[in-house]
Design a protein around this motif. Structure first.
Motif, short mmCIF file in Angstrom:
data_model
loop_
_atom_site.label_atom_id
_atom_site.label_comp_id
_atom_site.label_asym_id
_atom_site.label_seq_id
_atom_site.Cartn_x
_atom_site.Cartn_y
_atom_site.Cartn_z
N UNK A 295 0.83 -1.21 0.00
CA UNK A 295 0.00 0.00 0.00
C UNK A 295 0.86 1.25 0.00
N UNK A 296 1.99 1.21 0.70
CA UNK A 296 2.87 2.38 0.74
C UNK A 296 3.48 2.65 -0.64
N UNK A 297 3.91 1.59 -1.31
CA UNK A 297 4.46 1.76 -2.66
C UNK A 297 3.40 2.27 -3.63
N UNK A 298 2.17 1.77 -3.48
CA UNK A 298 1.09 2.24 -4.34
C UNK A 298 0.81 3.72 -4.11
N UNK A 299 0.82 4.12 -2.83
CA UNK A 299 0.57 5.53 -2.51
C UNK A 299 1.67 6.42 -3.08
N UNK A 300 2.92 5.98 -2.97
CA UNK A 300 4.05 6.78 -3.48
C UNK A 300 4.01 6.86 -5.01
N UNK A 301 3.51 5.80 -5.64
CA UNK A 301 3.42 5.82 -7.10
C UNK A 301 2.41 6.85 -7.59
N UNK A 302 1.44 7.23 -6.72
CA UNK A 302 0.45 8.25 -7.07
C UNK A 302 0.86 9.63 -6.56
#
Length: 308
Positions: A295-302
């Motif tokens: 979830x953290x990587x997904x958030x940073x990708x956005x």
């Protein structure tokens, strides 16, 4: 290399001396986490043993991954896992979003005195233990409780909530909403204070009403806070509250109410199967860690900051 290491050591010592009062304030929290969070992690070793308390860590037999194999071979684990995921999903969908709505509504109140009164009443349930909350619900909703007495007086049929497996999960979620939603609004209210009032003024000048202001100013202003708290919530997706579930659980609703936490308690503490239940707990922690990282990587990708 030695000089660099020496310089780093001097720099750290200077920072500690300079920030000594901050470190002193943080000391109780550091000690708490060391004693109750990090030191107990040494006990993870028994997940790979056939642990016998009389023999201790060093004398117990090593069994490798046998305890983890038992998890996937156990016919009960699948049901308890699904119960946990379903209840946690309901809590995320409803109990996680209600504090956001409450914070936005409180932020829209213009009378400060009335706002403080509402906040106080919303915060109070947080300070009740789950034992007290369970007692209140039993007194209100048991077969001869106050709610059923009122329904009978009004000429209606009594309802069965505590022993009805179709209502049990909804009741758990409603308890969490009632108890924790007011307290959860504190972080969002703090985030709302950081929004520039000029943004609302500009939105009003452009003809935006209350709902438009909430959608275009308020929600974007607290979006990063929502994302961080959501990521942290995913880390405990397999923890739905042992005390609450254990206190409300009964034989009539065990099919839909028994979760991993109560299963670990029953198998580990009651039956003494420490190695197997430690393996279950370790697997829960690994799942939570994977969800947080993903979830953290997904958030940073956005473009969001994320937790780290």
């Amino acid at each position: 290399m030695e000089r660099q290491a020496e310089r780093r050591g001097v720099t750290w010592r200077r920072r500690i001396v300079k920030e000594r009062y901050l470190w002193l304030m943080a000391l109780p929290g550091i000690v708490y986490f060391l004693i109750y969070k990090y030191v107990p992690m040494l006990g993870i070793v028994i997940a790979f043993q056939k642990y016998i308390p009389s023999k201790g860590f060093l004398g117990s037999e090593w069994v490798g991954l046998d305890n983890f194999s038992r998890i996937f071979d156990s016919p009960e684990i699948g049901r308890y896992f699904m119960n946990t995921v379903i209840i946690s999903f309901y809590q995320i969908v409803f109990a996680f979003t209600v504090p956001i709505l409450i914070a936005i509504l409180l932020n829209e109140l213009k009378f400060a005195f009335f706002k403080k009164i509402v906040q106080t009443f919303l915060y109070l349930p947080h300070f009740l233990s789950w034992v007290v909350v369970a007692g209140i619900f039993y007194l209100l909703f048991q077969s001869d409780g106050q709610v059923n007495h009122l329904l009978v007086d009004w000429g209606l049929q009594p309802i069965n909530i505590l022993s009805n497996e179709h209502n049990f999960r909804a009741m758990l979620v409603l308890q969490v909403i009632w108890k924790e939603s007011g307290w959860g609004t504190i972080i969002y209210l703090a985030a709302l204070t950081g929004i520039d009032p000029e943004l609302y003024e500009a939105a009003r000048m452009d003809g935006a009403g209350r709902l438009r202001q909430i959608y275009h100013v308020t929600l974007p202003g607290i979006r990063s806070t929502i994302i961080i708290l959501f990521i942290l919530r995913l880390g405990t997706v397999l923890d739905v509250g042992f005390e609450q579930v254990y206190l409300m659980l009964n034989a009539s609703v065990s099919e839909v109410g028994e979760v991993l936490d109560t299963y670990v308690y029953r198998m580990g503490v009651v039956n003494g199967n420490f190695s197997f239940t430690t393996a279950v707990g370790l697997l829960k922690g690994l799942v939570g860690m994977i969800l947080i990282v993903a979830a953290n990587r997904l958030a940073r990708s956005f473009g969001e900051k994320g937790v780290y």
